[in-house]
Design a protein around this motif. Structure first.
Motif, mmCIF file in Angstrom:
data_model
loop_
_atom_site.group_PDB
_atom_site.id
_atom_site.type_symbol
_atom_site.label_atom_id
_atom_site.label_comp_id
_atom_site.label_asym_id
_atom_site.label_seq_id
_atom_site.Cartn_x
_atom_site.Cartn_y
_atom_site.Cartn_z
ATOM 1 N N ALA A 91 0.895 -1.249 0.258
ATOM 2 C CA ALA A 91 -0.197 -0.084 0.066
ATOM 3 C C ALA A 91 0.836 1.198 0.038
ATOM 4 C CB ALA A 91 -0.933 0.128 1.322
ATOM 5 N N THR A 92 1.881 1.255 0.775
ATOM 6 C CA THR A 92 2.955 2.358 0.942
ATOM 7 C C THR A 92 3.535 2.607 -0.584
ATOM 8 O OG1 THR A 92 3.034 2.508 3.299
ATOM 9 C CG2 THR A 92 4.745 3.303 2.090
ATOM 10 N N LEU A 93 3.991 1.606 -1.158
ATOM 11 C CA LEU A 93 4.750 1.633 -2.388
ATOM 12 C C LEU A 93 3.813 2.217 -3.341
ATOM 13 C CD1 LEU A 93 6.513 -1.707 -2.327
ATOM 14 C CD2 LEU A 93 7.469 0.423 -2.563
ATOM 15 N N ARG A 94 2.714 1.618 -3.393
ATOM 16 C CA ARG A 94 1.753 2.067 -4.806
ATOM 17 C C ARG A 94 1.155 3.631 -4.211
ATOM 18 N NH1 ARG A 94 -2.073 -3.492 -4.447
ATOM 19 N NH2 ARG A 94 -0.903 -4.484 -5.984
ATOM 20 N N GLU A 95 1.188 4.129 -3.046
ATOM 21 C CA GLU A 95 0.759 5.361 -2.832
ATOM 22 C C GLU A 95 2.169 6.347 -3.192
ATOM 23 O OE1 GLU A 95 -0.604 8.483 0.751
ATOM 24 O OE2 GLU A 95 -0.208 6.319 1.225
ATOM 25 N N ALA A 96 3.134 5.800 -3.032
ATOM 26 C CA ALA A 96 4.562 6.551 -3.268
ATOM 27 C C ALA A 96 4.683 6.574 -4.739
ATOM 28 C CB ALA A 96 5.604 6.082 -2.448
ATOM 29 N N GLY A 97 4.480 5.601 -5.508
ATOM 30 C CA GLY A 97 4.900 5.490 -6.719
ATOM 31 C C GLY A 97 6.248 5.156 -7.053
ATOM 32 N N PRO A 98 6.630 4.737 -8.183
ATOM 33 C CA PRO A 98 8.101 4.254 -8.445
ATOM 34 C C PRO A 98 9.182 5.224 -8.241
ATOM 35 C CG PRO A 98 6.810 4.290 -10.499
ATOM 36 C CD PRO A 98 5.874 4.487 -9.206
ATOM 37 N N ASP A 99 8.767 6.471 -8.372
ATOM 38 C CA ASP A 99 9.990 7.398 -8.666
ATOM 39 C C ASP A 99 9.805 8.404 -7.328
ATOM 40 O OD1 ASP A 99 10.416 6.814 -11.180
ATOM 41 O OD2 ASP A 99 8.965 8.060 -11.877
ATOM 42 N N ALA A 100 9.364 7.944 -6.186
ATOM 43 C CA ALA A 100 9.599 8.586 -4.998
ATOM 44 C C ALA A 100 10.996 8.520 -4.625
ATOM 45 C CB ALA A 100 8.578 7.920 -4.102
ATOM 46 N N GLU A 101 11.676 9.618 -4.345
ATOM 47 C CA GLU A 101 12.788 9.647 -3.666
ATOM 48 C C GLU A 101 12.748 9.284 -2.462
ATOM 49 O OE1 GLU A 101 15.010 13.133 -4.435
ATOM 50 O OE2 GLU A 101 14.412 13.355 -6.284
#
Length: 252
Positions: A91-101
């Motif tokens: 859930a956290t990964l999906r909310e952040a998205g792949p390019d979150a630093e």
């Protein structure tokens, strides 16, 4: 595989892991991680998920301490504990998205959340193999997942910093030193190129291989991760060199 496929696969691998250990004796030792029993292995997996989730959620810029995340092995609902950690991470990964630093432990690598989707898909996969084998089950893996896991292993295993961390790997370098990893059930294959002054790899066969290891892709993956003996593969060429390479390149 892309970011979203890897996120989904974290959940799938965790579900398969929970199913593999259902009813198993959690005091049995894990051959690939002899310092752990099965309960400690499950704790390690779930703690890793929770650590990665906090790292991404807080956009950490350094390695977060793990001690406060440790879960007692005696938890009454280990399957529930496993799935809760995996669901929170995804859930956290999906909310952040792949390019979150966010901080990653790979030197000079791009600090992106995408790293955690791939790393924890494959971390969960390999420890599922550990748990399945410890519980006396049969390990299988989808070809696309095994392919992705092999290429991540090759990428991480070719980081130039590893020659500083494990200086013995320098002895692997030399003229004509190439290793061909050749799955018998998959169109892909890989060349480990040790002919230069750095560790390297590329897809496809070499013009000439010093050594070749051929086996089903899932078995080759577990072989390079040190979970299966090199003897599971059909080996040709300089098998002594191949075995020495395998003895020095394990991680995870």
């Amino acid at each position: 595989m892309d970011f979203h496929e890897r996120c989904a696969e974290i959940l799938r691998q965790t579900e398969l892991l929970a199913a593999a250990v259902e009813g198993a004796d959690r005091t049995v030792r894990v051959a690939a991680c002899p310092e752990w029993d099965l309960g400690q292995l499950l704790d390690h997996v779930s703690t890793g998920h929770r650590w990665a989730e906090e790292t991404v959620r807080t956009r950490a810029d350094h390695w977060l301490p793990e001690d406060r995340l440790q879960n007692p092995v005696s938890t009454p609902q280990p399957a529930s504990w496993l799935m809760d950690g995996a669901k929170a991470l995804v859930a956290t990964l999906r909310e952040a998205g792949p390019d979150a630093e966010v901080f990653t432990p790979v030197p000079n690598g791009p600090p992106r959340a995408a790293f955690y989707a791939r790393r924890f898909m494959n971390e969960t996969l390999i420890h599922r193999a550990d748990a399945t084998l410890a519980a006396g089950g049969e390990f299988t893996v989808a070809p696309e997942v095994a392919h992705d896991a092999m290429e991540e292993w090759l990428e991480l295993g070719s980081l130039p910093q590893l020659l500083e961390y494990v200086p013995q790997r320098r002895e692997l370098l030399g003229p004509d030193r190439t290793i061909h990893l050749a799955p018998t059930d998959h169109a892909a294959s890989w060349t480990v190129d040790l002919t230069g002054d750095q560790l390297a790899w590329h897809p496809g066969p070499p013009a000439h291989a010093a050594a070749t290891a051929s086996a089903p892709l899932g078995d080759l993956l577990l072989m390079v991760y040190g979970r299966l003996s090199p003897e599971i593969a059909h080996r040709t060429g300089d098998t002594e060199y191949l075995d020495r390479w395998l003895s020095l390149v394990g991680f995870g």
